[in-house]
Scaffold this motif. Structure first.
Motif, short mmCIF file in Angstrom:
data_model
loop_
_atom_site.label_atom_id
_atom_site.label_comp_id
_atom_site.label_asym_id
_atom_site.label_seq_id
_atom_site.Cartn_x
_atom_site.Cartn_y
_atom_site.Cartn_z
N PHE A 236 0.94 -4.93 4.03
CA PHE A 236 2.23 -4.80 4.74
C PHE A 236 3.24 -3.99 3.94
O PHE A 236 4.11 -3.34 4.51
N GLY A 237 3.11 -4.01 2.63
CA GLY A 237 4.02 -3.22 1.80
C GLY A 237 3.81 -1.73 2.01
O GLY A 237 4.77 -0.96 2.10
N PHE A 238 2.56 -1.33 2.13
CA PHE A 238 2.25 0.08 2.38
C PHE A 238 2.81 0.52 3.73
O PHE A 238 3.36 1.61 3.87
N VAL A 239 2.68 -0.37 4.71
CA VAL A 239 3.19 -0.07 6.06
C VAL A 239 4.71 0.09 6.01
O VAL A 239 5.27 1.03 6.60
N ALA A 240 5.38 -0.79 5.29
CA ALA A 240 6.84 -0.71 5.17
C ALA A 240 7.24 0.59 4.46
O ALA A 240 8.21 1.25 4.83
N PHE A 241 6.47 0.93 3.45
CA PHE A 241 6.71 2.16 2.67
C PHE A 241 6.70 3.39 3.58
O PHE A 241 7.63 4.20 3.58
#
Lengths: 428, 359
Positions: A236-241
């Protein structure tokens, strides 16, 4: 024990995301009222809360079942889900899966966003009753059908359509509803002149509009990153990034292009660019490398600027720029997935294939095109029919007099800005 | 317009014995020039129009003097000059220019006489401004007008004022200095006006920082050509597709040339004559001067055209060239001229960085 902890963390994250997406309604209130005139401000803001309430009941009773109900036969399930009408969720997680209550709230928040996007086409001239009727049909049938096709195990999902958080499902569907509405309503009084030239109808508060973009931008982290539905390995962090890069590129590109073309850096264009970047990256945020997120955002920012010019040229009144921000950018975002999706990420998400520029050939791009075309056509036909019937049966637009005095007074009997509007009235 | 009709009009004006006949004479001027202005007027028409404006204003002063004398205040007690500013000062008036004016009169030794003179000239100013309104010259919005006591002063009073503007160059005062730079005597004692201008140029050369302030004051108006060379036309409303030739081309060009001229101590007030003087002084190359002149003439002609509304021949003064007039044949030279304007603006900025009077 570990599994329970995982479940709890996942549920917490998705619930938080649902709250963020719900808060995006605050963004729509400020966006829509800031972009329209003072005399309609109370109506524009208030109706968002009213339709959010109505949408929740309708989605609970019908919409959720058609989108995600698991009781349809295999053949029928390609087109529509069945079951879970008047949904009663489990009181706790079953087998340490995501609690279906949390999933419902999350999905409901998406449906409500799509609905609020459609209101952009209604603004400043539709009767309140038409909002009520459109909410009933849109949230019970139109949105759930598209959501089922792509997210609920329907035929587009089977074809491998990749729309991670809803460039098509949420944004394009809402924008198409707005398009049908604005075509049937026709432009607001004073928007176009007899000689074909356009007038600008300025929104009454640009600060609201800017603040709305920030609210939506922050809410979008729930929208996109929450769509991982799990904390899992931290994806999810990559998606937010990627989401952040797409929005940033959209804002910058739109500001620059307006500067270059009009000679002045246009605030409204820039704000639309940020939103367009967000809309466009929504489909691809889990599928592309960061550089591609920047490219998708940049193109969206330029596209939204020219799209707004285009709609003005063909004399379609789009008060909140919903057609350009959610429609044009939604289409671009969905197609861009077929260009930039990487093999690794497509495999990770597990829906379709890599895109054209990532060695995946034309296959994925075609599927993306198919989903845009079919969903767009369905949403347009359905919305148009509903609103056409409304128009013929009870009337869709307020009278000229009501439109001139404003919908605050005509639909609700009191102004959102009583002091200012009374002052304006005595001057007139 | 032929010389004979021009002379007939001048004669009409010179023989007008009262304000009403002068008004009729002005109407005749308008009628005679109107057809020329529907097509793109030539520079000679603009020159003729400005000669006629000058003659009308001068005649209004003669009549005002007479009227003041009739009221028992006698003849002007000291020499005076009636000044035009703005487009009048630059010989660039359109059919319907405002009154931008001022008055300077000779000094006296005694204070009593000074006060008497002040009263006389304010009375004269009121009269002439009134007459000119009757003739169809609206008063200046910015109150730069002779009937404003601040713009009707003795030579010593003016010198004090200019010194004050220069000592305290805030936004407003720099604006006044820019206005004063285009001032010229249209009637009366030209030597008085020259003495005022001597002081102005002397002060300017002593205060190089003023030029930078002037530049800062005038950068607001952008030349309406985009980075892709596209025309930046009006996007909304009745004037959609039209080009604001006044503020998007003409005024920026006037400002740029004025600054170069001030920097070089060129005392002409007409933009074309300023360009010529800058060429003679080698501050503009032959090529630059030719380009600038060509561009400015086009702007001036289009501005003249823009002052006539197509529909009913009323003087609308929108300052915008209607979309219908922006034909393909017009657009290419216009874009070229606008690019010349941009180039000139850049040159002015660069010159100022090198320092006023620093050559």
């Amino acid at each position: 024990m570990t599994e329970e902890l995982n479940m709890g963390l996942n549920a917490l994250w998705v619930m938080l995301a649902a709250i963020l997406v719900l808060l995006m309604q605050g963004g729509f209130i400020l966006l829509e009222s800031g972009s329209t005139r003072m005399k309609n401000a109370g109506h524009v803001a208030g109706k968002t809360i009213f339709t959010l309430g109505l949408a929740s009941l309708v989605y609970w009773a019908v919409g959720y079942g058609l989108a995600f109900g698991g009781e349809a036969s295999d053949a029928l399930n390609k087109f529509i889900g069945l079951g879970n009408f008047f949904f009663t969720p489990d009181i706790a997680s079953v087998d340490n899966g995501l609690p279906n209550s949390v999933f419902f709230v999350f999905q409901l928040a998406f449906a409500a966003v799509s609905l609020s996007i459609a209101w952009g086409g209604f603004a400043e001239r539709a009767k309140l009753s038409s909002y009520l009727i459109f909410t009933l049909i849109f949230v019970s049938v139109i949105y759930p059908v598209v959501a089922h096709w792509i997210w609920g195990g329907g035929w587009l999902a089977a074809d491998g359509a990749q729309d991670f958080a809803g460039s098509t499902v949420v944004h394009l569907t809402g924008a198409i509803g707005a398009l049908a509405a604005t075509i049937l309503l026709k432009p607001r009084i004073g928007r176009f002149n007899k000689d074909g030239s356009a007038n600008v109808i300025l929104g009454h508060n640009q600060v609201y509009t800017a603040l709305s973009v920030l609210l939506l931008w922050v809410g979008w982290f729930g929208f996109n990153a929450g769509s991982t539905i799990a904390i899992g390995d931290g994806f999810f962090g990559f998606v937010a990034f990627n989401t952040q890069l797409g929005a940033a590129a959209g804002a910058v590109a739109a500001m620059l292009i307006s500067w270059l073309v009009n000679g002045k850096a246009d605030i409204t264009a820039m704000l639309n660019g940020a939103l367009a970047g967000l809309v466009a990256i929504t489909a691809s945020c889990a599928f592309v490398d960061p550089w591609a997120a920047v490219v998708i955002g940049l193109v969206a920012g330029v596209l939204v600027f020219f799209s707004a010019k285009f709609f003005e040229k063909i004399k379609v009144d789009d008060p909140i720029f919903a057609l350009s921000v959610h429609g044009a950018a939604g289409i671009w975002g969905t197609l861009a997935n077929g260009l930039f999706a990487t093999e690794e990420l497509s495999a990770k998400v597990g829906v379709g294939q890599a895109g054209l520029f990532q060695g995946g050939g034309w296959g994925q791009l075609w599927v993306q095109f198919e989903s845009v075309a079919v969903c767009g056509a369905f949403a347009f036909a359905a919305s148009f029919i509903v609103l056409w019937v409304v128009k013929k049966a009870i009337g869709f637009r307020v009278t000229e007099e009501q439109e001139i005095i404003g919908l605050d007074l005509s639909e609700h009997g009191s102004y959102g800005y009583p002091e200012q509007m009374k002052k304006a009235g005595t001057n007139a | 317009m032929g010389t004979s009709s021009r002379n007939r009009l001048l004669l009409d004006i010179a023989s007008a014995g009262d304000p009403e006949s002068l008004r009729v004479a002005r109407e005749r001027v308008m009628k005679a020039l109107e057809p020329e202005l529907y097509s793109l007027p030539a520079v000679t028409e603009i020159v003729t129009l400005n000669e006629l404006h000058d003659a009308l204003i001068a005649r209004a002063l003669v009549l005002a003097e007479k009227e003041v004398a009739r009221l028992g205040y006698g003849a002007p007690p000291v020499p005076y000059a009636y000044m035009l500013y703005g487009s009048g000062g630059r010989y660039e008036q359109t059919m319907h220019s405002d009154q931008d004016s001022g008055l300077v009169y000779g000094d006296t030794a005694s204070e009593d006489d000074g006060e008497k003179n002040r009263r006389y000239f304010l009375l004269l100013a009121d009269k002439v401004v009134q007459y000119l309104i009757l003739l169809g010259y609206p008063p200046c919005d910015g109150n730069v007008i002779t009937s404003n006591p601040e713009w009707c002063l003795s030579l010593a009073g003016w010198i004090r004022k200019i010194d004050h503007w220069i000592d305290d160059p805030d936004w407003e005062n720099v604006r006044y200095l820019l206005i004063a730079a285009d001032g010229r005597a249209v009637y009366g004692d030209k030597e008085l006006a020259d003495r005022l201008r001597d002081r102005f140029y002397h002060d300017m050369l002593d205060h190089p920082s003023i030029a930078q302030r002037m530049l800062d004051n005038t950068l607001r108006h952008k030349i309406l050509v985009g980075v892709f060379g596209q025309l930046l036309t009006e996007r909304y409303g009745e004037d959609t597709g039209s080009l604001d030739i006044k503020y998007g081309a003409y005024i920026p060009m006037v400002n740029a040339i004025r600054l170069l001229a001030l920097q070089a101590g060129v005392r002409e007030t007409s933009t074309l004559r300023r360009i010529e003087a800058l060429r003679m002084a080698h501050l503009l190359s032959e090529e630059e001067a030719e380009e600038a002149e060509e561009a400015f003439v086009l702007f001036m002609r289009l501005r003249m055209l823009a002052s006539v509304s197509e529909a009913n021949g009323q003087w609308s003064g929108s300052g915008k060239v209607p979309a219908a007039r922006l034909t393909k044949e017009m657009i290419a030279p216009l874009k070229k001229a606008l690019r010349v304007g941009v180039k000139l603006q850049k040159k002015v900025q660069k010159e100022l960085q090198r320092g006023f009077g620093g050559r």
